[in-house]
Design a protein around this motif. Structure first.
Motif, PDB file in Angstrom:
ATOM      1  N   CYS A  89      -1.563  54.686 -13.057  1.00 33.71           N
ATOM      2  CA  CYS A  89      -2.246  55.718 -13.847  1.00 33.71           C
ATOM      3  C   CYS A  89      -3.525  55.161 -14.456  1.00 33.71           C
ATOM      4  O   CYS A  89      -3.735  55.197 -15.672  1.00 33.71           O
ATOM      5  CB  CYS A  89      -1.314  56.253 -14.925  1.00 33.71           C
ATOM      6  N   GLU A  90      -4.381  54.609 -13.617  1.00 28.76           N
ATOM      7  CA  GLU A  90      -5.642  54.052 -14.087  1.00 28.76           C
ATOM      8  C   GLU A  90      -6.661  55.162 -14.330  1.00 28.76           C
ATOM      9  O   GLU A  90      -6.328  56.342 -14.284  1.00 28.76           O
ATOM     10  CB  GLU A  90      -6.170  53.041 -13.063  1.00 28.76           C
ATOM     11  N   VAL A 120       4.039  58.532 -17.340  1.00 29.76           N
ATOM     12  CA  VAL A 120       3.196  57.569 -18.052  1.00 29.76           C
ATOM     13  C   VAL A 120       2.122  58.341 -18.801  1.00 29.76           C
ATOM     14  O   VAL A 120       1.348  59.091 -18.195  1.00 29.76           O
ATOM     15  CB  VAL A 120       2.544  56.573 -17.072  1.00 29.76           C
ATOM     16  N   GLU A 121       2.069  58.176 -20.122  1.00 25.49           N
ATOM     17  CA  GLU A 121       1.108  58.914 -20.939  1.00 25.49           C
ATOM     18  C   GLU A 121      -0.117  58.068 -21.251  1.00 25.49           C
ATOM     19  O   GLU A 121      -0.008  56.939 -21.725  1.00 25.49           O
ATOM     20  CB  GLU A 121       1.771  59.394 -22.232  1.00 25.49           C
ATOM     21  N   ASN A 122      -1.295  58.640 -20.949  1.00 26.47           N
ATOM     22  CA  ASN A 122      -2.587  58.011 -21.240  1.00 26.47           C
ATOM     23  C   ASN A 122      -2.721  56.618 -20.639  1.00 26.47           C
ATOM     24  O   ASN A 122      -3.427  55.759 -21.175  1.00 26.47           O
ATOM     25  CB  ASN A 122      -2.824  57.961 -22.750  1.00 26.47           C
ATOM     26  N   GLY A 123      -2.022  56.376 -19.517  1.00 31.23           N
ATOM     27  CA  GLY A 123      -2.159  55.129 -18.781  1.00 31.23           C
ATOM     28  C   GLY A 123      -1.613  53.905 -19.467  1.00 31.23           C
ATOM     29  O   GLY A 123      -1.890  52.783 -19.039  1.00 31.23           O
ATOM     30  N   TYR A 128       8.599  58.716 -20.627  1.00 30.74           N
ATOM     31  CA  TYR A 128       9.868  59.361 -20.281  1.00 30.74           C
ATOM     32  C   TYR A 128      10.230  59.015 -18.842  1.00 30.74           C
ATOM     33  O   TYR A 128       9.373  58.638 -18.035  1.00 30.74           O
ATOM     34  CB  TYR A 128       9.773  60.883 -20.422  1.00 30.74           C
ATOM     35  N   SER A 129      11.513  59.179 -18.535  1.00 28.05           N
ATOM     36  CA  SER A 129      11.973  58.929 -17.169  1.00 28.05           C
ATOM     37  C   SER A 129      13.242  59.726 -16.922  1.00 28.05           C
ATOM     38  O   SER A 129      13.864  60.249 -17.851  1.00 28.05           O
ATOM     39  CB  SER A 129      12.231  57.434 -16.948  1.00 28.05           C
ATOM     40  N   SER A 130      13.623  59.808 -15.657  1.00 30.97           N
ATOM     41  CA  SER A 130      14.822  60.558 -15.292  1.00 30.97           C
ATOM     42  C   SER A 130      15.376  60.031 -13.978  1.00 30.97           C
ATOM     43  O   SER A 130      14.622  59.586 -13.105  1.00 30.97           O
ATOM     44  CB  SER A 130      14.495  62.050 -15.155  1.00 30.97           C
ATOM     45  N   SER A 155       0.038  61.297 -17.067  1.00 34.20           N
ATOM     46  CA  SER A 155      -0.275  62.338 -18.040  1.00 34.20           C
ATOM     47  C   SER A 155      -1.384  61.865 -18.969  1.00 34.20           C
ATOM     48  O   SER A 155      -1.321  60.758 -19.518  1.00 34.20           O
ATOM     49  CB  SER A 155       0.988  62.681 -18.847  1.00 34.20           C
ATOM     50  N   VAL A 156      -2.415  62.693 -19.147  1.00 28.60           N
ATOM     51  CA  VAL A 156      -3.520  62.338 -20.022  1.00 28.60           C
ATOM     52  C   VAL A 156      -3.853  63.526 -20.920  1.00 28.60           C
ATOM     53  O   VAL A 156      -3.865  64.678 -20.477  1.00 28.60           O
ATOM     54  CB  VAL A 156      -4.762  61.908 -19.202  1.00 28.60           C
TER      55      VAL A 156
END
Length: 256
Positions: A89-90, A120-123, A128-130, A155-156
């Motif tokens: 998530c770069e 992955v939030e904001n890199g 969260y995971s599932s 996610s950003v």
């Protein structure tokens, strides 16, 4: 380890056969101008030395392969922690980073086969995971194994939901007494999400999720950080989005 020992034994047999053939024909051993004259005992010693050397080489190679950097360099990167997926998530969390060639393969439309995912939030980190089978946010510690993750949701933050803003006043007084000296705005966040295959990095789909609807003032804020703040999405928001891409199994929360 077994295949290394097997290779060593095969090599020893080949050397022994070559020695016996050269000896029977009276030919010189390669690299020597002197005819090969080795008795049975000498041949046994030579074979033992060769076998021992090959086994030691195999053991060293096996030990080196236990080192993650060496193992990844030979066979391709393998995720070992959920936070490892943050590298995918770069670009400010938008995605496009390097995938993991040894991650689990994603097979869309595979019936009831679960599709474990990580968001992955904001890199920065795996928020969260599932395991792909839960109908609600899993309890602490019930996370998927990194090697089973098939999808990575990058996610950003992209803004806030209009009409959800509230202004909260704060004072510089360490005891919280006195009138407010500055204010901070809080609102419901809005996030843009791109979902990628963990193994190939191929884009599966895009979508938007919203943060928690419960917008309230934080009890404390740093006097140096007065920019607007937004709420983060809940686990269910990501589960619904990924389910909408056809990744969640029938019967999960997102299909209800």
């Amino acid at each position: 380890m077994a295949w290394l020992i097997g290779a060593a034994l095969v090599g020893a047999v080949i050397v022994a056969v070559a020695i016996r053939r050269a000896r029977s024909e009276g030919r010189p051993w390669p690299g020597s101008d002197i005819p090969l004259i080795i008795g049975p005992a000498g041949a046994t010693v030579l074979v033992s030395i060769v076998v021992t050397g090959l086994v030691l080489v195999g053991l060293v190679v096996w030990l080196l392969m236990l080192l993650p950097p060496v193992n990844d360099a030979v066979f391709g990167d393998q995720p070992r922690k959920l936070n490892d997926f943050a590298r995918m998530c770069e670009d400010g969390g938008k995605g496009g980073g390097e995938p993991f060639p040894r991650a689990a393969a994603y097979e869309p439309g595979a019936g009831r086969t679960p599709h474990p995912w990580v968001a992955v939030e904001n890199g920065r980190r795996a928020a969260y995971s599932s395991r792909g089978t839960e109908t609600k946010e899993p309890a602490w510690g019930e996370k998927p194994e990194p090697g089973t993750v098939q999808l990575v949701a990058c996610s950003v933050e992209s803004g806030s939901v209009p009409g959800t803003e509230i202004s909260c006043g704060y004072t510089d007084n360490p005891l919280g007494a006195g009138s407010a000296t500055h204010s901070v705005e809080f609102s419901q966040g809005r996030y843009t999400v791109a979902v990628f295959e963990a193994r190939t990095g191929d884009l599966v789909g895009r979508g938007t999720v919203e943060g928690d609807e419960d917008v309230e003032c934080s009890k404390y804020v740093s006097a140096k950080l007065t920019e607007p703040r937004t709420t983060n999405p809940r686990w269910e928001a990501y589960a619904d989005l990924i389910a909408g891409l056809g990744a969640a199994p029938p019967g999960s929360r997102a299909h209800r």
